[in-house]
Design a protein around this motif. Structure first.
Motif, short mmCIF file in Angstrom:
data_model
loop_
_atom_site.label_atom_id
_atom_site.label_comp_id
_atom_site.label_asym_id
_atom_site.label_seq_id
_atom_site.Cartn_x
_atom_site.Cartn_y
_atom_site.Cartn_z
N ASP A 125 -92.96 -37.56 19.73
CA ASP A 125 -93.91 -36.93 18.80
C ASP A 125 -93.48 -37.20 17.37
N LEU A 126 -94.40 -37.71 16.57
CA LEU A 126 -94.20 -37.90 15.15
C LEU A 126 -95.00 -36.83 14.42
N HIS A 127 -94.32 -35.84 13.88
CA HIS A 127 -94.98 -34.71 13.21
C HIS A 127 -95.22 -35.09 11.74
N ARG A 128 -96.47 -35.32 11.37
CA ARG A 128 -96.79 -35.84 10.05
C ARG A 128 -97.07 -34.75 9.01
N LYS A 129 -97.34 -33.54 9.43
CA LYS A 129 -97.72 -32.49 8.48
C LYS A 129 -96.76 -31.31 8.45
N THR A 130 -96.05 -31.06 9.51
CA THR A 130 -95.15 -29.90 9.56
C THR A 130 -93.77 -30.31 10.07
N ASP A 131 -92.76 -29.65 9.53
CA ASP A 131 -91.39 -29.89 9.95
C ASP A 131 -91.14 -29.18 11.29
N PRO A 132 -90.84 -29.91 12.35
CA PRO A 132 -90.65 -29.27 13.66
C PRO A 132 -89.27 -28.64 13.84
N GLY A 133 -88.38 -28.78 12.83
CA GLY A 133 -87.01 -28.35 12.99
C GLY A 133 -86.80 -26.92 13.43
N PRO A 134 -87.32 -25.92 12.70
CA PRO A 134 -87.06 -24.53 13.09
C PRO A 134 -87.55 -24.19 14.50
N GLU A 135 -88.75 -24.63 14.84
CA GLU A 135 -89.28 -24.31 16.17
C GLU A 135 -88.54 -25.09 17.26
N PHE A 136 -88.16 -26.32 16.96
CA PHE A 136 -87.40 -27.10 17.94
C PHE A 136 -86.09 -26.41 18.28
N THR A 137 -85.38 -25.99 17.24
CA THR A 137 -84.10 -25.31 17.46
C THR A 137 -84.28 -24.02 18.24
N ALA A 138 -85.29 -23.23 17.83
CA ALA A 138 -85.52 -21.96 18.51
C ALA A 138 -85.87 -22.17 19.99
N THR A 139 -86.62 -23.22 20.29
CA THR A 139 -87.06 -23.46 21.67
C THR A 139 -85.92 -23.93 22.56
N TRP A 140 -85.20 -24.95 22.13
CA TRP A 140 -84.24 -25.58 23.03
C TRP A 140 -82.85 -24.94 22.99
N ARG A 141 -82.39 -24.51 21.84
CA ARG A 141 -81.08 -23.86 21.81
C ARG A 141 -81.09 -22.56 22.60
N ASN A 142 -82.23 -21.88 22.58
CA ASN A 142 -82.34 -20.58 23.27
C ASN A 142 -83.14 -20.69 24.58
N TYR A 143 -83.20 -21.87 25.14
CA TYR A 143 -83.99 -22.07 26.36
C TYR A 143 -83.51 -21.16 27.49
N GLY A 144 -82.22 -20.95 27.59
CA GLY A 144 -81.69 -20.10 28.64
C GLY A 144 -82.07 -18.64 28.49
N ASP A 145 -82.42 -18.21 27.25
CA ASP A 145 -82.85 -16.83 27.05
C ASP A 145 -84.25 -16.57 27.56
N SER A 146 -85.09 -17.58 27.51
CA SER A 146 -86.48 -17.41 27.94
C SER A 146 -86.73 -17.94 29.35
N HIS A 147 -85.76 -18.67 29.93
CA HIS A 147 -85.90 -19.21 31.28
C HIS A 147 -84.63 -18.89 32.06
N THR A 148 -84.77 -18.11 33.09
CA THR A 148 -83.61 -17.67 33.86
C THR A 148 -83.05 -18.81 34.72
N GLY A 149 -81.75 -18.92 34.74
CA GLY A 149 -81.09 -19.86 35.64
C GLY A 149 -80.87 -21.25 35.08
N TYR A 150 -81.07 -21.44 33.77
CA TYR A 150 -80.89 -22.76 33.16
C TYR A 150 -79.63 -22.77 32.30
N ASP A 151 -78.94 -23.90 32.33
CA ASP A 151 -77.77 -24.10 31.48
C ASP A 151 -78.16 -24.95 30.28
N VAL A 152 -77.71 -24.54 29.09
CA VAL A 152 -78.04 -25.26 27.85
C VAL A 152 -76.75 -25.64 27.15
N SER A 153 -76.68 -26.90 26.73
CA SER A 153 -75.50 -27.36 25.99
C SER A 153 -75.94 -28.32 24.89
#
Length: 304
Positions: free
Chosen positions: A197-225
């Motif tokens: 994905d090439l985001h041309r209008k908005t910086d995806p950084g904050p949402e990307f970090t919130a989604t993947w760094r905290n993936y284990g908080d919103s999905h049970t049983g997953y390991d994140v590193s």
């Protein structure tokens, strides 16, 4: 004994006529819906003084008084007085002080509005500069992505992969989903998907970090590193539900990468079934290594 009244005799003086009441002052004719002038109407430019009313009539609003036109009488929806042409503007003040103050206040409001709008556009234009780092989104992600690390385990090609692409002023996107087959398999033994994905209008950084760094908080049983050495930030998400079984459960792994305003995800999934126990999927540790190697190679190719 009283004497009966006698009829008037000739020669008697007639009784004075009854006194007439005082005539009310003339009231100017009221306008009507009749489109032609009244022959008895006074010539244009003639003005009349409003009659002075005394008693209860003085408490009732009269035609021509302030607040009468355009304001219906309470409780009477038909008491709206007709409007006759646009209201004449008040003559300009010759005193200078108040008039100039109002004028300058209006001019100041216009100038302030223009400056505010200009500031918004200037700020917006500055923030709309997308950090795409030279990446381009291919029309066929299946033929552009590198997944050669999986070829040893899954040498058979998928003849009907799913691929989509999007070109837009706000987002460029390329996607591919294909089946991975072991030697001799008629059906897919595992699945692999890739999306750029090439985001041309908005910086995806904050949402990307919130989604993947905290993936284990919103999905049970997953390991994140976190993963270093790929893009600005990357995260590896995995889950293994087989629990040592060779006939049930699944193995799942995703590598999510952000480089500037560009994001890339590569996802592997395999499902154990009772009819293919002799075709066990590889360990997640091996899959993690393959995802890192192939994602880095793919981003290098697409960055040019």
């Amino acid at each position: 004994m009283s004497t009966p009244s006698q009829p008037p005799q000739p020669g008697d003086q007639p009784a004075p006529p009854p006194q007439q009441p005082a005539q009310a002052p003339a009231v100017p004719p009221q306008p009507t819906a009749y489109p032609y002038p009244n022959p008895q109407s006074p010539p244009p430019g003639t003005f009349y003084a409003q009659p002075t009313l005394v008693g209860p009539a003085a408490a009732q609003p009269q035609p021509g008084q302030p607040g009468q036109f355009g304001r219906p009488e309470p409780g009477n929806p038909y008491a709206q007085a007709p409007q006759f042409g646009p209201a004449m503007p008040a003559p300009p003040s010759r005193g200078g002080g108040a008039g100039r103050a109002v004028l300058w206040a209006a001019v100041g409001a216009v100038v302030a509005s223009a400056a505010w709008a200009g500031g918004v556009f200037l700020v917006g234009g500055k923030n709309d500069s997308a950090d795409l780092r030279g990446y381009s989104a291919p029309s066929n992600m299946c033929s552009s992505a590198d997944y050669s690390s999986f070829r040893t385990e899954y040498p058979e090609d998928d003849s009907t992969p799913t691929k989509t692409s999007l070109k837009n002023v706000a987002l460029d996107e390329s996607y591919c989903s294909l089946g991975l087959k072991k030697t001799g398999s008629s059906y897919a033994d595992a699945y692999l998907s890739m999306q750029l994905d090439l985001h041309r209008k908005t910086d995806p950084g904050p949402e990307f970090t919130a989604t993947w760094r905290n993936y284990g908080d919103s999905h049970t049983g997953y390991d994140v590193s976190p993963v270093s050495g790929i893009g600005d930030e990357a995260y590896l998400v995995g889950q293994d539900t087989t629990s040592g079984s060779s006939s049930s459960g699944s193995r799942y792994a995703t590598l999510a990468v952000r480089d500037g305003w560009v994001t890339y995800t590569m996802t592997y999934s395999a499902y154990f079934t009772s009819y293919d126990q002799d075709k066990n999927p590889p360990a997640l540790s091996d899959v993690d290594d393959w995802l890192k190697k192939d994602a880095k190679a793919t981003l290098g190719q697409l960055r040019g």
